[in-house]
Design an enzyme around this catalytic site. Structure first.
Site, short mmCIF file in Angstrom:
data_model
loop_
_atom_site.label_atom_id
_atom_site.label_comp_id
_atom_site.label_asym_id
_atom_site.label_seq_id
_atom_site.Cartn_x
_atom_site.Cartn_y
_atom_site.Cartn_z
N LYS A 1 -47.69 -113.01 -29.32
CA LYS A 1 -47.39 -111.66 -28.84
C LYS A 1 -45.99 -111.28 -29.30
O LYS A 1 -45.03 -112.02 -29.07
CB LYS A 1 -47.46 -111.61 -27.32
N ASP B 1 -47.34 -111.32 -18.78
CA ASP B 1 -47.81 -111.08 -20.16
C ASP B 1 -49.30 -111.37 -20.35
O ASP B 1 -49.84 -111.07 -21.41
CB ASP B 1 -47.02 -111.94 -21.15
#
Length: 288
Positions: free
Chosen positions: A9, A136
């Site tokens: 990410k 996240d």
């Protein structure tokens, strides 16, 4: 056996707007994903377990400390009778690196369990479990570029990024997230008073995206550089590379990225950085 990739990410932007009364920081971030990532497989209907291998496996955490098992156990609390199984994780991403490796692994585990149990990824029980594991994790469930707001619970619509060759580098220094946020000095209920709501078109051109990103920042960069000064060197190396259009730190560090005009420029920059810093993790990517 079911298999999925757990991609890195990348926070193209990361704005810290304030700190909520519940202690979580209020964020706004344009998140994208790289082809580089870990690999996770699941053999359903076996006892819940996890085998870890790969070049960064020694730092990945074992047993109940690993987010793959934590995600499976948390999801089984939400969904009674959930079929579990034996996981195998090939750990390739650096750990404590600001690219959501553990969170992406947890999200990958939930994707595999959803498939094994004929569950839709938009099942609210999956998203509840994802939020409980980490901020996240929700955005990593369906790894595609989008805006992430709040403490990670508010997700925008998918964004189709233009082709932007990217170089990712990590200098091999782990950076703990909590001290970086603590260095901001925000008390619960406090705000930086910064403008929110950076808007990105659903399908921006490269010029439009770069223009928007140039107006943004990573508010954790200064605090992370104090904790790991090598980040300053990494950013300087990327910004000096021929063809670099923008360089920034991802997440709470120490991974940094640079966007390039052409794939040739990105490949050349990565080759030079690898030669000069053979101990660093260096990858070229096309973000999505």
């Amino acid at each position: 056996m079911l298999t999925t990739r757990a991609p890195a990410k990348i926070n193209l932007t990361l704005h810290v707007l304030g700190r909520r009364q519940d202690g979580y920081h209020e964020l706004e971030s344009l998140v994208a994903f790289s082809g580089a990532g870990d690999m996770l497989s699941l053999v359903p209907n076996e006892a819940l377990s996890l085998d870890i291998s790969g070049p960064t496996s020694s730092a990945a955490g074992a047993g109940d400390d690993n987010l793959v098992l934590r995600a499976a156990l948390r999801l089984s609390e939400e969904i009674i009778g959930l079929r579990l199984g034996r996981f195998r994780l090939e750990k390739r991403l650096p750990v404590a690196a600001g690219i959501g490796g553990g969170s992406s692994d947890a999200a990958a585990a939930m994707r595999l369990l959803a498939k094994a149990n004929d569950l839709a990824l938009d099942d609210p029980r999956i998203h509840e479990a994802a939020r409980a594991i980490g901020s996240d994790v929700p955005v990593c469930l369906e790894p595609q570029a989008r805006m992430m707001r709040g403490a990670g619970e508010s997700l925008g619509v998918p964004i189709v990024l233009p082709p932007l060759p990217t170089v990712l580098i990590n200098p091999g220094v782990p950076v703990a997230t909590a001290p970086v946020f603590a260095a901001l000095g925000l008390q619960p209920g406090a705000s930086f008073g910064r403008a929110a709501r950076i808007e990105i078109d659903a399908q921006p051109s490269a010029a439009e995206l770069l223009a928007a990103l140039a107006k943004c920042r990573n508010d954790l960069e200064d605090a992370a550089c104090l904790q790991a000064p090598v980040i300053v060197d990494a950013l300087a190396i990327l910004r000096a590379a021929r063809g670099c259009k923008l360089a920034r730190m991802s997440g709470s560090g120490a991974t940094c990225f640079a966007l390039f005009a052409t794939r040739r420029d990105a490949v050349r920059a990565a080759r030079v950085i690898r030669a000069q810093h053979p101990g660093w993790w260096v990858k070229t990517a096309m973000l999505r």
